[in-house]
Design an enzyme around this catalytic site. Structure first.
Site, PDB file in Angstrom:
ATOM      1  N   ARG A  40       0.798  -0.999   0.053  1.00  0.00           N
ATOM      2  CA  ARG A  40       0.213  -0.155  -0.011  1.00  0.00           C
ATOM      3  C   ARG A  40       1.011   1.276  -0.182  1.00  0.00           C
ATOM      4  O   ARG A  40       0.536   2.253  -0.499  1.00  0.00           O
ATOM      5  CB  ARG A  40      -0.941  -0.139   1.240  1.00  0.00           C
ATOM      6  CG  ARG A  40      -2.118   0.574   0.807  1.00  0.00           C
ATOM      7  CD  ARG A  40      -3.101   0.311   1.860  1.00  0.00           C
ATOM      8  NE  ARG A  40      -4.523   0.131   1.390  1.00  0.00           N
ATOM      9  CZ  ARG A  40      -5.775   0.220   1.848  1.00  0.00           C
ATOM     10  NH1 ARG A  40      -5.922   0.343   3.283  1.00  0.00           N
ATOM     11  NH2 ARG A  40      -6.934   0.093   1.521  1.00  0.00           N
ATOM     12  N   CYS A  42     -18.583   1.460   6.413  1.00  0.00           N
ATOM     13  CA  CYS A  42     -19.206   2.169   7.534  1.00  0.00           C
ATOM     14  C   CYS A  42     -20.564   1.673   8.217  1.00  0.00           C
ATOM     15  O   CYS A  42     -20.856   1.458   9.482  1.00  0.00           O
ATOM     16  CB  CYS A  42     -19.175   3.678   7.490  1.00  0.00           C
ATOM     17  SG  CYS A  42     -17.470   4.137   7.774  1.00  0.00           S
ATOM     18  N   PHE A  58     -16.135  12.492   8.438  1.00  0.00           N
ATOM     19  CA  PHE A  58     -17.515  12.404   7.981  1.00  0.00           C
ATOM     20  C   PHE A  58     -17.281  12.306   6.108  1.00  0.00           C
ATOM     21  O   PHE A  58     -18.223  12.484   5.715  1.00  0.00           O
ATOM     22  CB  PHE A  58     -18.320  13.519   8.442  1.00  0.00           C
ATOM     23  CG  PHE A  58     -18.738  13.489   9.854  1.00  0.00           C
ATOM     24  CD1 PHE A  58     -19.806  12.790  10.150  1.00  0.00           C
ATOM     25  CD2 PHE A  58     -18.253  14.372  10.515  1.00  0.00           C
ATOM     26  CE1 PHE A  58     -20.136  12.533  11.703  1.00  0.00           C
ATOM     27  CE2 PHE A  58     -18.618  14.265  12.068  1.00  0.00           C
ATOM     28  CZ  PHE A  58     -19.243  13.586  12.335  1.00  0.00           C
ATOM     29  N   LYS A 107     -21.445  -1.720   9.767  1.00  0.00           N
ATOM     30  CA  LYS A 107     -20.233  -1.894  10.983  1.00  0.00           C
ATOM     31  C   LYS A 107     -20.699  -0.948  11.909  1.00  0.00           C
ATOM     32  O   LYS A 107     -21.081  -1.576  13.272  1.00  0.00           O
ATOM     33  CB  LYS A 107     -18.883  -1.693  10.415  1.00  0.00           C
ATOM     34  CG  LYS A 107     -17.860  -1.274  11.583  1.00  0.00           C
ATOM     35  CD  LYS A 107     -16.624  -0.860  10.800  1.00  0.00           C
ATOM     36  CE  LYS A 107     -16.118   0.118  10.470  1.00  0.00           C
ATOM     37  NZ  LYS A 107     -16.072   1.279  11.348  1.00  0.00           N
ATOM     38  N   ALA A 116     -24.572   9.674  13.154  1.00  0.00           N
ATOM     39  CA  ALA A 116     -24.871  10.109  11.664  1.00  0.00           C
ATOM     40  C   ALA A 116     -24.992   9.060  10.758  1.00  0.00           C
ATOM     41  O   ALA A 116     -25.617   8.861  10.015  1.00  0.00           O
ATOM     42  CB  ALA A 116     -23.560  11.027  11.351  1.00  0.00           C
TER      43      ALA A 116
HETATM   44  C1  UDX Z   1     -11.248   4.001   8.284  1.00  0.00           C
HETATM   45  C2  UDX Z   1     -11.633   4.073   9.856  1.00  0.00           C
HETATM   46  O1  UDX Z   1     -10.494   3.413  10.540  1.00  0.00           O
HETATM   47  C3  UDX Z   1     -12.779   2.933  10.057  1.00  0.00           C
HETATM   48  O2  UDX Z   1     -13.127   2.993  11.445  1.00  0.00           O
HETATM   49  C4  UDX Z   1     -13.751   3.791   9.541  1.00  0.00           C
HETATM   50  O3  UDX Z   1     -15.104   3.539   9.962  1.00  0.00           O
HETATM   51  C5  UDX Z   1     -13.851   4.093   7.984  1.00  0.00           C
HETATM   52  O4  UDX Z   1     -12.659   4.622   7.841  1.00  0.00           O
HETATM   53  P1  UDX Z   1     -10.569   2.856   6.111  1.00  0.00           P
HETATM   54  O5  UDX Z   1      -9.331   4.041   5.961  1.00  0.00           O
HETATM   55  O6  UDX Z   1     -11.376   2.835   5.091  1.00  0.00           O
HETATM   56  O7  UDX Z   1     -11.039   2.925   7.593  1.00  0.00           O
HETATM   57  O8  UDX Z   1      -9.698   1.481   6.171  1.00  0.00           O
HETATM   58  P2  UDX Z   1      -8.685   0.909   5.376  1.00  0.00           P
HETATM   59  O9  UDX Z   1      -8.643   1.436   4.131  1.00  0.00           O
HETATM   60  O10 UDX Z   1      -8.547  -0.678   5.807  1.00  0.00           O
HETATM   61  O11 UDX Z   1      -7.426   1.461   6.097  1.00  0.00           O
HETATM   62  C6  UDX Z   1      -6.884   1.137   7.313  1.00  0.00           C
HETATM   63  C7  UDX Z   1      -5.049   0.969   7.071  1.00  0.00           C
HETATM   64  O12 UDX Z   1      -4.653   0.767   8.279  1.00  0.00           O
HETATM   65  C8  UDX Z   1      -4.911  -0.117   6.176  1.00  0.00           C
HETATM   66  O13 UDX Z   1      -3.977   0.325   5.048  1.00  0.00           O
HETATM   67  C9  UDX Z   1      -4.004  -1.252   7.036  1.00  0.00           C
HETATM   68  O14 UDX Z   1      -2.789  -1.784   6.456  1.00  0.00           O
HETATM   69  C10 UDX Z   1      -3.666   0.048   8.323  1.00  0.00           C
HETATM   70  N1  UDX Z   1      -3.234  -0.714   9.511  1.00  0.00           N
HETATM   71  C11 UDX Z   1      -4.033  -1.239  10.176  1.00  0.00           C
HETATM   72  C12 UDX Z   1      -2.138  -0.311   9.992  1.00  0.00           C
HETATM   73  O15 UDX Z   1      -1.063   0.134   9.366  1.00  0.00           O
HETATM   74  N2  UDX Z   1      -1.667  -1.137  11.194  1.00  0.00           N
HETATM   75  C13 UDX Z   1      -2.395  -1.813  12.000  1.00  0.00           C
HETATM   76  O16 UDX Z   1      -2.321  -2.102  13.057  1.00  0.00           O
HETATM   77  C14 UDX Z   1      -3.852  -1.963  11.312  1.00  0.00           C
HETATM   78  C1  UDX Z   2     -20.680   7.081   4.829  1.00  0.00           C
HETATM   79  C2  UDX Z   2     -21.167   8.330   5.471  1.00  0.00           C
HETATM   80  O1  UDX Z   2     -21.908   9.123   4.580  1.00  0.00           O
HETATM   81  C3  UDX Z   2     -19.836   9.204   5.698  1.00  0.00           C
HETATM   82  O2  UDX Z   2     -20.157  10.319   6.091  1.00  0.00           O
HETATM   83  C4  UDX Z   2     -19.331   8.427   6.773  1.00  0.00           C
HETATM   84  O3  UDX Z   2     -18.062   9.046   7.070  1.00  0.00           O
HETATM   85  C5  UDX Z   2     -18.695   7.134   6.262  1.00  0.00           C
HETATM   86  O4  UDX Z   2     -19.885   6.184   5.747  1.00  0.00           O
HETATM   87  P1  UDX Z   2     -19.721   6.183   2.456  1.00  0.00           P
HETATM   88  O5  UDX Z   2     -19.883   4.719   2.992  1.00  0.00           O
HETATM   89  O6  UDX Z   2     -18.316   6.445   1.811  1.00  0.00           O
HETATM   90  O7  UDX Z   2     -19.835   7.168   3.332  1.00  0.00           O
HETATM   91  O8  UDX Z   2     -20.745   6.371   1.348  1.00  0.00           O
HETATM   92  P2  UDX Z   2     -22.229   6.823   1.235  1.00  0.00           P
HETATM   93  O9  UDX Z   2     -22.243   8.006   0.227  1.00  0.00           O
HETATM   94  O10 UDX Z   2     -22.874   7.416   2.637  1.00  0.00           O
HETATM   95  O11 UDX Z   2     -23.260   5.793   0.916  1.00  0.00           O
HETATM   96  C6  UDX Z   2     -23.277   4.536   1.439  1.00  0.00           C
HETATM   97  C7  UDX Z   2     -24.172   3.672   0.807  1.00  0.00           C
HETATM   98  O12 UDX Z   2     -25.472   3.828   0.769  1.00  0.00           O
HETATM   99  C8  UDX Z   2     -23.723   3.266  -0.732  1.00  0.00           C
HETATM  100  O13 UDX Z   2     -23.846   2.074  -0.980  1.00  0.00           O
HETATM  101  C9  UDX Z   2     -24.691   3.968  -1.510  1.00  0.00           C
HETATM  102  O14 UDX Z   2     -24.719   3.556  -2.730  1.00  0.00           O
HETATM  103  C10 UDX Z   2     -25.893   3.897  -0.643  1.00  0.00           C
HETATM  104  N1  UDX Z   2     -26.912   4.945  -0.833  1.00  0.00           N
HETATM  105  C11 UDX Z   2     -26.811   6.266  -0.566  1.00  0.00           C
HETATM  106  C12 UDX Z   2     -28.268   4.706  -1.533  1.00  0.00           C
HETATM  107  O15 UDX Z   2     -28.415   3.400  -1.537  1.00  0.00           O
HETATM  108  N2  UDX Z   2     -29.224   5.658  -1.671  1.00  0.00           N
HETATM  109  C13 UDX Z   2     -28.886   6.871  -1.156  1.00  0.00           C
HETATM  110  O16 UDX Z   2     -29.812   7.568  -1.428  1.00  0.00           O
HETATM  111  C14 UDX Z   2     -27.594   7.269  -0.736  1.00  0.00           C
END
Ligand code: UDX
Ligand code: UDX
Length: 468
Positions: A41, A278, A164, A281, A225
């Site tokens: 990565r 998100c 967010f 979870k 949220a």
């Molecule tokens: C983030 C937040 O952590 C999560 O809680 C939130 O709800 C969504 O966004 P995200 O950035 O999407 O997660 O996750 P991911 O793309 O999996 O990135 C996490 C990174 O942390 C990975 O690249 C992983 O390799 C790294 N990691 C994980 C470390 O470097 N050390 C660790 O011990 C665990």
């Molecule tokens: C979400 C939150 O919006 C963001 O604020 C938070 O920090 C992380 O989680 P994300 O998961 O990136 O962001 O996507 P989002 O645009 O919220 O969509 C989530 C899912 O809902 C997607 O699969 C999207 O296609 C679906 N969706 C969204 C619908 O089916 N209908 C809608 O009207 C809006």
């Protein structure tokens, strides 16, 4: 007030990467190091070819190009980055637990704890630790405990600063956030730490949009949220079924209620189901918290949002099977889209995975085309389910890089992601190369049903139903 000169972010994922890139761009006098255990990565973040960045987000490549090497650095040397930083963001993933107590519901905090222990081990000077990952309420106290009891006697302040940003619009969301939320301790040191972080965002965010609260409110606000947003999608999806039964059209209903300013027009698009890292979870996490306080009605209330979402995904695949004369065995079905929504290469919890799994259980052959998702991710998503062997997944499902090829000799097309390019295709050409009758199942309301029917397709669209 402490002036922050060096930042470290642990976790170079979908949140850590874009967030730090924007901070680095907007604060050229702050040194920003993004570290991750995953060497591949980090290598990708450092690639000269910006199309190889591990996270695809519109506009991100330009920002990385501007700041990388100047004050934005990506590395695997976690200890060094922790040692040098005044402020450390924790942005590692917090997946739903797959084992033990709270399995399938609680957030797995093992990575968070590992980070806390590593910070405690390395830090030789006072530091501010910022939770960026979405965490169950009161996690900060656990982090603080670890830091205070295993550290070298240095002082830590813990802030909660939930992200967010939505994927696909991450850069815009970061540049022009609706609000920035910072939770901290009410002690003098706590207030100072809040001010230090506020000072960073104030470089580009109007101060009236920077909200400060206590730590617990901040942690819980993020879960709240996401729960509210997911609930809206599940609510409109619950209506989509009633629309199909009654002849109402879900987009018309959404428009009509969205004009009510008390409701508002956003997050009312009916779909094959929400996905992303998100929503599910965080709701399950909320359900777990409610349960652990003995609040069973509260837990059931929120759980239903996820139940409804699973129903919507299964309903979509069941409808494909029943429409194709109750058997899809040996039939080719083409998926347009695999990502959980458009403009991202992220596939976590994408509805496409469940729909594919259901259809593969019916022995369908699937060909997938997605403009940004690579083959490895698609197979990894399926293998993770453990429903079939890796060999079976690879023999039943193939990934194509050309949509027209993916649709050739297919019985049906299922639209799982709302990519804009799907609207621009030569659908007549696609129709000509398909088996007849040619079906299209639009799970994202991207296609004009009337136009498709004129070509000859038999159409189904979520919340609108099927053509005769
Ligand atoms: C983030 C937040 O952590 C999560 O809680 C939130 O709800 C969504 O966004 P995200 O950035 O999407 O997660 O996750 P991911 O793309 O999996 O990135 C996490 C990174 O942390 C990975 O690249 C992983 O390799 C790294 N990691 C994980 C470390 O470097 N050390 C660790 O011990 C665990
Ligand atoms: C979400 C939150 O919006 C963001 O604020 C938070 O920090 C992380 O989680 P994300 O998961 O990136 O962001 O996507 P989002 O645009 O919220 O969509 C989530 C899912 O809902 C997607 O699969 C999207 O296609 C679906 N969706 C969204 C619908 O089916 N209908 C809608 O009207 C809006």
């Amino acid at each position: 007030m402490t002036k922050i000169k060096t930042i470290c972010c642990i976790g170079a994922g979908y949140v850590g990467g874009p967030t730090m890139a924007v901070i680095a761009q907007k604060c050229p006098d702050i040194n920003v190091s993004v570290v991750d255990l995953n060497e591949a990565r980090i290598k990708a973040w450092n690639d000269d070819d910006l199309s190889k960045l591990p996270v695809f987000e519109p506009g991100l490549d330009k920002i990385v190009e501007e700041a990388r090497g100047r004050n934005l650095f990506f590395s695997t040397d976690v200890d060094k980055a922790i040692d040098q930083a005044d402020m450390i963001f924790i942005s590692v993933n917090t997946p739903t637990k797959t084992y033990g107590k709270g399995k399938g519901m609680a957030a797995d905090l093992k990575y968070i704890e590992l980070c806390a222990r590593q910070i405690a081990k390395v830090a030789k000077e006072d530091k501010i630790v910022v939770e960026k990952s979405t965490l169950p309420v009161r996690t900060a106290s656990a982090i603080k405990n670890i830091l205070d009891h295993t550290g070298n006697g240095v002082k830590f302040q813990i802030l909660s600063n939930p992200e967010f940003l939505a994927e696909g619009t991450a850069v815009q969301d970061l540049l022009k956030p609706d609000r920035v939320l910072i939770g901290g301790d009410s002690s003098e040191e706590g207030k100072n730490a809040i001010q230090a972080l506020k000072g960073i965002y104030a470089n580009w965010v109007p101060t009236e949009k920077i909200l400060t609260t206590n730590v617990w409110s901040s942690e819980l606000s993020k879960l709240t949220a996401n729960a509210f947003l997911a609930q809206r999608v599940s609510s409109i999806n619950a209506m989509s079924v009633i629309c199909e039964k009654t002849g109402a059209d879900v987009s018309e209903v959404a428009k009509a209620i969205g004009l009510d300013s008390r409701i508002g027009s956003k997050f009312l698009k009916s779909s094959v189901g929400f996905g992303g890292s998100c929503f599910q979870k965080d709701i399950l996490n909320l359900v777990y918290i409610a349960k652990s306080y003995g609040l069973n009605e509260v837990a059931d209330y929120w759980k239903q949002v996820v139940v409804m979402n699973n129903y919507q995904k299964n309903r979509f695949s069941n409808n494909i099977v029943s429409t194709l004369y109750n058997t899809v065995s040996g039939k080719k079905i083409t998926f347009f889209g695999w990502a959980f929504k458009k403009d991202t290469n992220d596939t976590r919890e994408s509805a496409a995975i469940q729909v594919a799994d259901n259809l593969l259980n019916e022995q369908a052959n699937i060909e997938v085309y997605d403009p940004k998702v690579v083959e490895e991710s698609i197979y990894a998503d399926l293998d993770y389910l453990n429903t079939r062997t890796e060999e079976e997944n690879r023999s039943l499902l193939t990934v194509k890089t050309d949509p027209y090829e993916a649709a050739r000799d297919s019985h049906a097309i299922a639209v799982l992601t709302e990519w804009d390019e799907f609207k621009t295709y030569d659908w007549q050409k696609i129709y000509n190369h398909m088996l007849k009758p040619a079906f299209v199942f639009d799970g994202r309301d991207v296609l004009d049903i009337n136009e498709m029917e004129k070509i000859g397709f038999v159409c189904y669209s979520i919340g609108k139903g099927s053509s005769k």
